[in-house]
Scaffold this motif. Structure first.
Motif, PDB file in Angstrom:
ATOM      1  N   SER A 196     -16.032 -10.347  -4.221  1.00 34.05           N
ATOM      2  CA  SER A 196     -15.497  -9.126  -3.617  1.00 34.05           C
ATOM      3  C   SER A 196     -16.367  -7.915  -3.893  1.00 34.05           C
ATOM      4  CB  SER A 196     -14.082  -8.871  -4.150  1.00 34.05           C
ATOM      5  OG  SER A 196     -14.097  -8.763  -5.564  1.00 34.05           O
ATOM      6  N   SER A 197     -17.650  -8.136  -4.119  1.00 32.20           N
ATOM      7  CA  SER A 197     -18.533  -7.023  -4.468  1.00 32.20           C
ATOM      8  C   SER A 197     -19.084  -6.304  -3.243  1.00 32.20           C
ATOM      9  CB  SER A 197     -19.691  -7.528  -5.328  1.00 32.20           C
ATOM     10  OG  SER A 197     -20.422  -8.516  -4.626  1.00 32.20           O
ATOM     11  N   LYS A 198     -18.737  -6.759  -2.048  1.00 32.52           N
ATOM     12  CA  LYS A 198     -19.177  -6.100  -0.823  1.00 32.52           C
ATOM     13  C   LYS A 198     -18.019  -5.315  -0.225  1.00 32.52           C
ATOM     14  CE  LYS A 198     -21.987  -8.117   2.001  1.00 32.52           C
ATOM     15  NZ  LYS A 198     -22.585  -9.050   2.986  1.00 32.52           N
ATOM     16  N   LEU A 199     -18.261  -4.052   0.080  1.00 34.23           N
ATOM     17  CA  LEU A 199     -17.258  -3.210   0.730  1.00 34.23           C
ATOM     18  C   LEU A 199     -17.590  -3.149   2.217  1.00 34.23           C
ATOM     19  CD1 LEU A 199     -16.884  -0.232  -1.781  1.00 34.23           C
ATOM     20  CD2 LEU A 199     -15.909  -2.535  -1.866  1.00 34.23           C
ATOM     21  N   PHE A 206     -11.020   0.593  -3.309  1.00 33.88           N
ATOM     22  CA  PHE A 206     -11.206   0.123  -1.938  1.00 33.88           C
ATOM     23  C   PHE A 206     -10.279  -1.053  -1.639  1.00 33.88           C
ATOM     24  CE2 PHE A 206     -13.033  -2.672   1.236  1.00 33.88           C
ATOM     25  CZ  PHE A 206     -13.360  -1.800   2.271  1.00 33.88           C
ATOM     26  N   GLN A 207     -10.235  -2.025  -2.536  1.00 30.07           N
ATOM     27  CA  GLN A 207      -9.416  -3.217  -2.304  1.00 30.07           C
ATOM     28  C   GLN A 207      -7.937  -2.858  -2.168  1.00 30.07           C
ATOM     29  OE1 GLN A 207     -10.588  -5.542  -5.723  1.00 30.07           O
ATOM     30  NE2 GLN A 207     -12.123  -6.675  -4.570  1.00 30.07           N
ATOM     31  N   ASP A 208      -7.432  -2.022  -3.075  1.00 31.79           N
ATOM     32  CA  ASP A 208      -6.009  -1.668  -3.042  1.00 31.79           C
ATOM     33  C   ASP A 208      -5.663  -0.859  -1.792  1.00 31.79           C
ATOM     34  OD1 ASP A 208      -5.800  -2.943  -5.413  1.00 31.79           O
ATOM     35  OD2 ASP A 208      -5.239  -1.204  -6.612  1.00 31.79           O
ATOM     36  N   ILE A 209      -6.519   0.083  -1.421  1.00 35.08           N
ATOM     37  CA  ILE A 209      -6.257   0.917  -0.243  1.00 35.08           C
ATOM     38  C   ILE A 209      -6.292   0.065   1.018  1.00 35.08           C
ATOM     39  CG2 ILE A 209      -7.149   2.827   1.150  1.00 35.08           C
ATOM     40  CD1 ILE A 209      -8.253   3.956  -1.568  1.00 35.08           C
ATOM     41  N   TRP A 210      -7.248  -0.847   1.105  1.00 35.82           N
ATOM     42  CA  TRP A 210      -7.337  -1.729   2.269  1.00 35.82           C
ATOM     43  C   TRP A 210      -6.078  -2.589   2.396  1.00 35.82           C
ATOM     44  CZ3 TRP A 210      -9.124  -3.008   6.790  1.00 35.82           C
ATOM     45  CH2 TRP A 210      -8.966  -4.321   7.248  1.00 35.82           C
ATOM     46  N   VAL A 211      -5.666  -3.204   1.296  1.00 37.33           N
ATOM     47  CA  VAL A 211      -4.509  -4.110   1.348  1.00 37.33           C
ATOM     48  C   VAL A 211      -3.220  -3.360   1.662  1.00 37.33           C
ATOM     49  CG1 VAL A 211      -3.046  -5.619  -0.056  1.00 37.33           C
ATOM     50  CG2 VAL A 211      -5.532  -5.848  -0.161  1.00 37.33           C
ATOM     51  N   LYS A 212      -2.987  -2.240   1.019  1.00 36.74           N
ATOM     52  CA  LYS A 212      -1.707  -1.548   1.139  1.00 36.74           C
ATOM     53  C   LYS A 212      -1.593  -0.682   2.400  1.00 36.74           C
ATOM     54  CE  LYS A 212       0.043  -3.238  -2.565  1.00 36.74           C
ATOM     55  NZ  LYS A 212       1.197  -4.173  -2.479  1.00 36.74           N
ATOM     56  N   PHE A 213      -2.689  -0.100   2.846  1.00 40.46           N
ATOM     57  CA  PHE A 213      -2.598   0.835   3.966  1.00 40.46           C
ATOM     58  C   PHE A 213      -3.228   0.337   5.262  1.00 40.46           C
ATOM     59  CE2 PHE A 213      -2.284   4.930   1.179  1.00 40.46           C
ATOM     60  CZ  PHE A 213      -1.010   4.561   0.795  1.00 40.46           C
ATOM     61  N   PHE A 214      -4.334  -0.366   5.172  1.00 43.75           N
ATOM     62  CA  PHE A 214      -5.096  -0.660   6.386  1.00 43.75           C
ATOM     63  C   PHE A 214      -4.889  -2.053   6.962  1.00 43.75           C
ATOM     64  CE2 PHE A 214      -7.599   2.945   4.809  1.00 43.75           C
ATOM     65  CZ  PHE A 214      -7.755   3.680   5.984  1.00 43.75           C
ATOM     66  N   ARG A 215      -4.857  -3.064   6.127  1.00 46.38           N
ATOM     67  CA  ARG A 215      -4.950  -4.441   6.608  1.00 46.38           C
ATOM     68  C   ARG A 215      -3.987  -4.765   7.742  1.00 46.38           C
ATOM     69  NH1 ARG A 215      -4.598  -9.044   2.168  1.00 46.38           N
ATOM     70  NH2 ARG A 215      -2.445  -8.269   2.033  1.00 46.38           N
ATOM     71  N   ASN A 216      -2.744  -4.335   7.629  1.00 43.43           N
ATOM     72  CA  ASN A 216      -1.737  -4.664   8.643  1.00 43.43           C
ATOM     73  C   ASN A 216      -1.464  -3.518   9.611  1.00 43.43           C
ATOM     74  OD1 ASN A 216      -1.294  -7.260   7.526  1.00 43.43           O
ATOM     75  ND2 ASN A 216       0.044  -6.371   5.965  1.00 43.43           N
ATOM     76  N   ASN A 217      -2.301  -2.475   9.551  1.00 45.86           N
ATOM     77  CA  ASN A 217      -2.024  -1.293  10.379  1.00 45.86           C
ATOM     78  C   ASN A 217      -3.239  -0.817  11.160  1.00 45.86           C
ATOM     79  OD1 ASN A 217       0.826  -0.605   9.350  1.00 45.86           O
ATOM     80  ND2 ASN A 217      -0.357  -0.684   7.445  1.00 45.86           N
ATOM     81  N   ILE A 218      -4.258  -1.662  11.279  1.00 44.95           N
ATOM     82  CA  ILE A 218      -5.489  -1.262  11.939  1.00 44.95           C
ATOM     83  C   ILE A 218      -5.238  -0.816  13.379  1.00 44.95           C
ATOM     84  CG2 ILE A 218      -7.675  -2.109  12.848  1.00 44.95           C
ATOM     85  CD1 ILE A 218      -7.760  -1.452   9.911  1.00 44.95           C
ATOM     86  N   GLU A 219      -4.510  -1.626  14.152  1.00 44.11           N
ATOM     87  CA  GLU A 219      -4.275  -1.314  15.562  1.00 44.11           C
ATOM     88  C   GLU A 219      -3.489  -0.020  15.721  1.00 44.11           C
ATOM     89  OE1 GLU A 219      -2.249  -3.348  19.546  1.00 44.11           O
ATOM     90  OE2 GLU A 219      -2.651  -4.558  17.768  1.00 44.11           O
ATOM     91  N   TYR A 240      -0.525   2.930  -6.833  1.00 39.37           N
ATOM     92  CA  TYR A 240      -1.113   4.076  -7.524  1.00 39.37           C
ATOM     93  C   TYR A 240      -2.437   4.507  -6.877  1.00 39.37           C
ATOM     94  CZ  TYR A 240      -3.224   7.048 -11.030  1.00 39.37           C
ATOM     95  OH  TYR A 240      -3.828   8.114 -11.649  1.00 39.37           O
ATOM     96  N   ARG A 241      -3.365   3.593  -6.705  1.00 37.35           N
ATOM     97  CA  ARG A 241      -4.674   3.942  -6.156  1.00 37.35           C
ATOM     98  C   ARG A 241      -4.583   4.368  -4.688  1.00 37.35           C
ATOM     99  NH1 ARG A 241      -6.042  -0.883  -9.119  1.00 37.35           N
ATOM    100  NH2 ARG A 241      -7.011  -0.357 -11.121  1.00 37.35           N
ATOM    101  N   PRO A 242      -3.836   3.635  -3.829  1.00 31.03           N
ATOM    102  CA  PRO A 242      -3.704   4.085  -2.440  1.00 31.03           C
ATOM    103  C   PRO A 242      -3.117   5.488  -2.312  1.00 31.03           C
ATOM    104  CG  PRO A 242      -3.040   1.795  -2.618  1.00 31.03           C
ATOM    105  CD  PRO A 242      -3.237   2.295  -4.022  1.00 31.03           C
ATOM    106  N   VAL A 243      -2.120   5.802  -3.117  1.00 27.84           N
ATOM    107  CA  VAL A 243      -1.527   7.141  -3.060  1.00 27.84           C
ATOM    108  C   VAL A 243      -2.534   8.196  -3.495  1.00 27.84           C
ATOM    109  CG1 VAL A 243       0.188   8.655  -4.166  1.00 27.84           C
ATOM    110  CG2 VAL A 243       0.881   6.429  -3.261  1.00 27.84           C
ATOM    111  N   GLN A 244      -3.365   7.861  -4.479  1.00 29.95           N
ATOM    112  CA  GLN A 244      -4.392   8.802  -4.918  1.00 29.95           C
ATOM    113  C   GLN A 244      -5.363   9.119  -3.781  1.00 29.95           C
ATOM    114  OE1 GLN A 244      -4.558  10.491  -7.950  1.00 29.95           O
ATOM    115  NE2 GLN A 244      -2.504   9.592  -8.014  1.00 29.95           N
ATOM    116  N   TRP A 245      -5.647   8.124  -2.948  1.00 31.60           N
ATOM    117  CA  TRP A 245      -6.520   8.365  -1.797  1.00 31.60           C
ATOM    118  C   TRP A 245      -5.874   9.321  -0.813  1.00 31.60           C
ATOM    119  CZ3 TRP A 245      -5.821   6.349   3.394  1.00 31.60           C
ATOM    120  CH2 TRP A 245      -6.864   6.709   4.261  1.00 31.60           C
ATOM    121  N   TYR A 246      -4.584   9.133  -0.546  1.00 36.82           N
ATOM    122  CA  TYR A 246      -3.898  10.037   0.391  1.00 36.82           C
ATOM    123  C   TYR A 246      -3.894  11.455  -0.163  1.00 36.82           C
ATOM    124  CZ  TYR A 246      -0.673  11.822   3.850  1.00 36.82           C
ATOM    125  OH  TYR A 246      -0.128  12.564   4.880  1.00 36.82           O
TER     126      TYR A 246
END
Length: 426
Positions: free
Chosen positions: A52-55, A89-102, A135-141
């Motif tokens: 998982s070292s590639k973003l 990156f991993q937490d934000i992608w999973v919690k906010f983006f992965r299922n909401n891209i469209e 925690y991390r996703p909320v920090q991004w927002y």
């Protein structure tokens, strides 16, 4: 001009118009490593976890949100650590983006859509009793609302988020619950089977030697796999080279956030000669492999890690972190331990199934055993390489439950007074 290039230029112009920092072509991590950030694919110099070292920012079609995420991750990599950037990156992608891209890409009102995404993530995490994962996703927002509200982050909603209490990551639950698949191994029924298999294994195959070394060091020290990935030949030292009764120490690199390099600090641990033999055998095998790695036609120097990755550490090589090009990843250490158990077909007397063994379970096993034998919290924290005692309390909660098991085990010679292997390696 490609549409992606056009969008990138638009973002840069947007940044300039607002006085914001552009996304640079490269950054320097807090550890002093160069990270190429010119494209949407970033190879991080993070040799511990190569899977998982590639973003991959190309998965985020909304250019504004992608731009804010890149800016946030850059700040983490530069100011905190590469590991922090990866985790965020991993937490934000999973919690906010992965299922909401469209939804995010086609939204007429991105501010409203983004709030809805965050609210749904909060409700789901609450229902699963895993609010701490936000925690991390909320920090991004909050970061977006503070610096880039023009791009769809509501300052009013951010003020509400700031009042929300997010608990920390619950620690020690696998230990406390005595889970037969994730908690400590049973000291009188399961651990002896692993030790017996280790003692009887006479295989000299390269991978089998790696397996035995990984199992032995995990039983002896209970360290995280990352500690083992940075071990080198020179870390095994015989303090009495002229004696027939050698005294060994192993210089174990410390994996701490405050360190810029995992090998900046060590803890020297005494190593039983029986364990040292596994390391000697593996070092000899490493030297006989004559492994040489090349990148862009240039030979990469081999710093002689004890756990030699003959195929090369992809994350380290792609990111230019050649010092760790021959290192194992943490997951490879765990795979060695699982491979050893599978090869010997060790069946747990408790589950009647193949025993599930990981480095983490062996860490729990060592810690609970020492706690039951009466070790102090400060001493246990030192052995597990914790900076304080707050993380070792759970092991003492279980101490009373396993004292009887340990008494029986000691009587049979399974363990010596230090909690390490006794008669089984004499």
């Amino acid at each position: 001009m490609k549409s992606s290039e056009s969008k990138t230029m638009q973002q840069d112009l947007f940044a300039n118009d607002n006085g914001w920092r552009e996304i640079p072509d490269f950054i320097i991590s807090r550890e002093g490593k160069r990270v190429n950030t010119a494209s949407d694919s970033w190879n991080l110099p993070y040799a511990i976890d190569t899977s998982s070292s590639k973003l991959d920012f190309s998965k985020i079609p909304n250019e504004n949100l992608k731009w804010v995420l890149k800016s946030f991750i850059i700040e983490k990599i530069e100011k905190v650590s590469t590991h922090a950037g990866l985790q965020h990156f991993q937490d934000i992608w999973v919690k906010f983006f992965r299922n909401n891209i469209e939804a995010m890409n086609s939204a007429q009102d991105i501010e409203e859509t983004l709030i809805s995404v965050v609210e749904n993530a909060i409700n789901l995490s609450r229902a699963e009793h895993k609010l701490w994962t936000l925690y991390r996703p909320v920090q991004w927002y909050l970061y977006g609302a503070e610096y880039y509200p023009e791009l769809g982050f509501s300052t009013a909603y951010a003020s509400i988020l700031e009042t929300m209490s997010i608990p920390g990551n619950p620690k020690g639950e696998a230990v406390r619950m005595e889970d037969p698949d994730t908690g400590p191994l049973n000291h009188s029924l399961e651990l002896p089977l692993l030790i017996q298999a280790l003692k009887k294994d006479q295989s000299k195959e390269f991978e089998h030697l790696q397996e035995k070394a990984a199992v032995a060091l995990s039983i002896a020290y209970g360290r995280n796999p990352a500690n083992l990935t940075y071990l080198r030949h020179s870390d095994l030292v015989n303090l009495t080279p002229e004696s027939d009764d050698p005294v060994y120490v192993l210089r174990i690199p410390r994996i701490k956030k405050r360190l810029l390099n995992p090998r900046d600090d060590y803890i020297e641990e005494f190593l039983d000669p029986a364990f040292a033999e596994y390391i000697h055998d593996l070092i000899k095998a490493n030297n006989e492999t004559n492994t040489v790695l090349y990148h862009e036609g240039k030979k990469l120097p081999n710093p002689q890690p004890i756990f030699l990755n003959i195929k090369g550490n992809e994350a380290a090589i792609l990111s230019g972190d050649y010092e760790n090009a021959y290192n194992f990843s943490s997951s490879m250490i765990t795979s060695l331990i699982k491979g050893f158990v599978r090869r010997h077909n060790i069946i747990s007397p408790l589950t009647k199934e193949p025993m599930y063994v990981t480095a983490r379970r062996l860490r729990y096993t060592l810690a609970t055993g020492l706690a039951a034998e009466g070790i102090s919290k400060a001493a246990l924290a030192r052995i597990l390489d914790h900076t304080d005692t707050q993380h070792v309390h759970v092991y003492f909660e279980l101490a009373g439950k396993i004292v009887i098991q340990l008494d029986k085990a000691i009587a049979k010679g399974f363990l010596n007074r230090t909690g390490f292997v006794g008669d089984h390696f004499s």
